[in-house]
Write an enzyme that holds these catalytic residues in place. Sequence first.
Site, PDB file in Angstrom:
ATOM      1  N   HIS A 150       0.816  -1.220   0.000  1.00 13.51           N
ATOM      2  CA  HIS A 150       0.000   0.000   0.000  1.00 13.51           C
ATOM      3  C   HIS A 150       0.852   1.274   0.000  1.00 13.51           C
ATOM      4  O   HIS A 150       0.354   2.351  -0.349  1.00 13.51           O
ATOM      5  CB  HIS A 150      -0.906   0.050   1.231  1.00 13.51           C
ATOM      6  CG  HIS A 150      -2.011  -0.968   1.216  1.00 13.51           C
ATOM      7  ND1 HIS A 150      -2.837  -1.142   0.135  1.00 13.51           N
ATOM      8  CD2 HIS A 150      -2.418  -1.863   2.159  1.00 13.51           C
ATOM      9  CE1 HIS A 150      -3.711  -2.102   0.412  1.00 13.51           C
ATOM     10  NE2 HIS A 150      -3.475  -2.550   1.613  1.00 13.51           N
ATOM     11  N   ASP A 190      -2.690 -10.524  -2.123  1.00  9.71           N
ATOM     12  CA  ASP A 190      -3.265  -9.958  -0.907  1.00  9.71           C
ATOM     13  C   ASP A 190      -4.727  -9.589  -1.193  1.00  9.71           C
ATOM     14  O   ASP A 190      -5.078  -9.212  -2.313  1.00  9.71           O
ATOM     15  CB  ASP A 190      -2.480  -8.716  -0.498  1.00  9.71           C
ATOM     16  CG  ASP A 190      -2.862  -8.171   0.866  1.00  9.71           C
ATOM     17  OD1 ASP A 190      -2.119  -8.412   1.833  1.00  9.71           O
ATOM     18  OD2 ASP A 190      -3.915  -7.497   0.965  1.00  9.71           O
ATOM     19  N   HIS A 192      -6.342  -7.067  -0.413  1.00 11.37           N
ATOM     20  CA  HIS A 192      -6.481  -5.645  -0.713  1.00 11.37           C
ATOM     21  C   HIS A 192      -5.666  -5.285  -1.962  1.00 11.37           C
ATOM     22  O   HIS A 192      -4.625  -5.878  -2.223  1.00 11.37           O
ATOM     23  CB  HIS A 192      -6.001  -4.792   0.471  1.00 11.37           C
ATOM     24  CG  HIS A 192      -6.712  -5.079   1.750  1.00 11.37           C
ATOM     25  ND1 HIS A 192      -6.210  -5.949   2.700  1.00 11.37           N
ATOM     26  CD2 HIS A 192      -7.892  -4.626   2.242  1.00 11.37           C
ATOM     27  CE1 HIS A 192      -7.051  -6.015   3.722  1.00 11.37           C
ATOM     28  NE2 HIS A 192      -8.076  -5.223   3.458  1.00 11.37           N
ATOM     29  N   ASP A 283      -4.392 -12.521   3.730  1.00 14.48           N
ATOM     30  CA  ASP A 283      -5.641 -12.084   4.337  1.00 14.48           C
ATOM     31  C   ASP A 283      -6.858 -12.438   3.493  1.00 14.48           C
ATOM     32  O   ASP A 283      -7.986 -12.108   3.860  1.00 14.48           O
ATOM     33  CB  ASP A 283      -5.624 -10.579   4.636  1.00 14.48           C
ATOM     34  CG  ASP A 283      -4.981  -9.750   3.548  1.00 14.48           C
ATOM     35  OD1 ASP A 283      -4.666 -10.314   2.482  1.00 14.48           O
ATOM     36  OD2 ASP A 283      -4.788  -8.542   3.753  1.00 14.48           O
TER      37      ASP A 283
END
Length: 720
Positions: A150, A190, A192, A283
């Site tokens: 991120h 991931d 996200h 995740d």
Amino acid sequence: MAAAQDPPVAPGRAAPARVGLLYDERMCAHATPDGEEHPENPERLRSIWRKLKAEGVASRCVLLQAKEADEKYIASVHSQNHIKLMRDISSNKYDSSRNRIARKFNSIYFNKGSSESAFLAAGSVIEVAEKVASGDLSSGIALVRPPGHHAEHDEAMGFCLFNNVAVAADYLLNKRPDLGIKKILIVDWDVHHGNGTQKMFYNDPRVLFFSVHRFDYGSFYPAEADASHCFIGEDAGKGYNINVPWEHARCGDADYIAAWDYVLLPVAEAYDPDIVLVSAGFDAALGDPLGGCCITPNGYALLLTKLLGFAQGRIVMALEGGYNLRSIANSVLACAKVLLGDKFTFDSVEMRPFESTWRVIQSVRNELKTCWPVLSSKLPENVSLRAKPSQSELYASSGSESEHEDVDELSDAVSSVNVIQHADDAVSELLSKMKLDEDNLAMKTTSSLSTSELHPTDSTTSSLSTSEQHPTDSVETHNDASVGLAKRISDLSLTWRSVLSRTYIWYASFGSNMWKPRFLCYIQGGKAEGMSIPCCGSHDTSSPRGNMWKTVPHRLLFGRSFTPCWGNGGVAFLDPEINYNEKSYVCMYKITLEQFNDILFQENRLVLGSGEDGNIMYPDSPLIGASEVEFMIRNKALHLEPIKDSWYSNVLYLGKEDDLPILTQTCPSSDIERYKSGELPLAPPSKTYAATLIKGLVEGKQLDEEEATNYINSAATRPL
């Protein structure tokens, strides 16, 4: 399900693999400053390391030493100001301001160990990548934290301080040309979107970036439009950025395998990378408290196996997210065994992808087929697909139980995992605290407000108008509210709808619903001119009993940057705070409280299905009952805790008309602060969205076209 043929296994993989493994306890020094609980914590690394040692895997790997990254290598992807802050944030001079600085970022904390951990994480991925690229190792795993994908050029965000994988990729391409790495495939699995990595290589054809993630129509973190499949790179990098954005939670092995077989693998084979870097967040694993997806450890093993045929098997895995200690340890273990050459048996509970998965894959292929002709072929037909998850499945929550479940051994645990980020425990609690009796529906909301605040001890006569004026139509809160286990949820739904269908309110629209044909889509289903997707409509398709206009002392603004209905551009919000220097137009419709709940469900994407096939599932409990309306009359607003992270989670009371309350929905005040700080984007509306608002104002005889255009432009351009 027929699948694209996997690429051949690289020559020489039968020989014992030299797999590098890097772990360093110093990266556990990064922790919350006061020891408060946080999902991204040092135990994530320790749990993986303990598992690998206990299973004898660590001893079979080549153990590597962590090294801090040289600032000159980090500076290839991050600004000097950002590097300086990350270097100094743990020093004594920041002791008094460290927490305040952290609050300026999105989902970030700092402590005395943050600086060293961040430089070690970036340097460790460089170390593993260099040894794999040089041939010293066949593959490698960098167990690092803080994670990185991120982090952007000048900003830490989403638990990430430096973009570790991006730093390593740039190092291989630009600092070590002697290693012969000219093309890099970065696979980000991931849950996200890897927003930081995407931006760093968006124009660079030397990096093929592939991210598969929950998007949820732009509402899932980091909640930016550029996670959409439409963002494919620019200039020389066009076609080298691939996003596979899931529409909802619960995607599992079958969905990810389909994305591999029909998007990633054919493109990767055509691209022919020299090395594969995996942003390995776990995740999306079964049982993760943030991700809500259902990949099993063997699912991850199969995804990794499918990548071994590229780049002579030169793969570097760098840890990103993953917050269930059991699932992250089991998943990394499964991947490590794949790299070591161990055999495994793939056996998944559900091997049918969702209908939405097939639709997303088709959209991705259509977007990229001019760049990658291999994606031009038709997808297989007559594939067995699953319908979208039911509302009860999306709302299911395992809570803390996921920490105690051994996800490696669960064959049917898919039905019990926490599956939605912004409506998990709160909605489950809401369902569990409903009470029915013969004459009224009692509901305790999950708001942080106390029962005494929501329901005063003195009797209050409802000001809501009902067609039969039943005194028992009001909804009251009770401390002992509970649901009989034998009562079906569908019965609950029918009961609250029966109650609220007799209660009328004014719904005030300041956005596209000012145009009546568009508003009626929320009631009767379908779509109006300018809309890209249809509405599901309300259970009660009756037209509004009345319609009128007024102005309110609230600021109109346009925020966010993309919606699936209107495309790129902001959508309308009202600042919840009263400002008598402001005047915004609202078109008011007299509708039932049942219909208002259905509008709330649709605005906040809580309805499963579309208005096209008739297969629609609504939530089984209301967000707003009569007691909530009474609360708003006294307190002017109610932030809906069950959907607190949704865009329109704040219901405002704007006064009364004909003794009926006027209600509207907007963002919470906290979002206004995020707009002011730049954390959330302010963006002018798209042409089609603005035209819809203008038509509403003109046809409603409030403004002429020029005045309406100026009104919209002023709201879109004035600073907050």
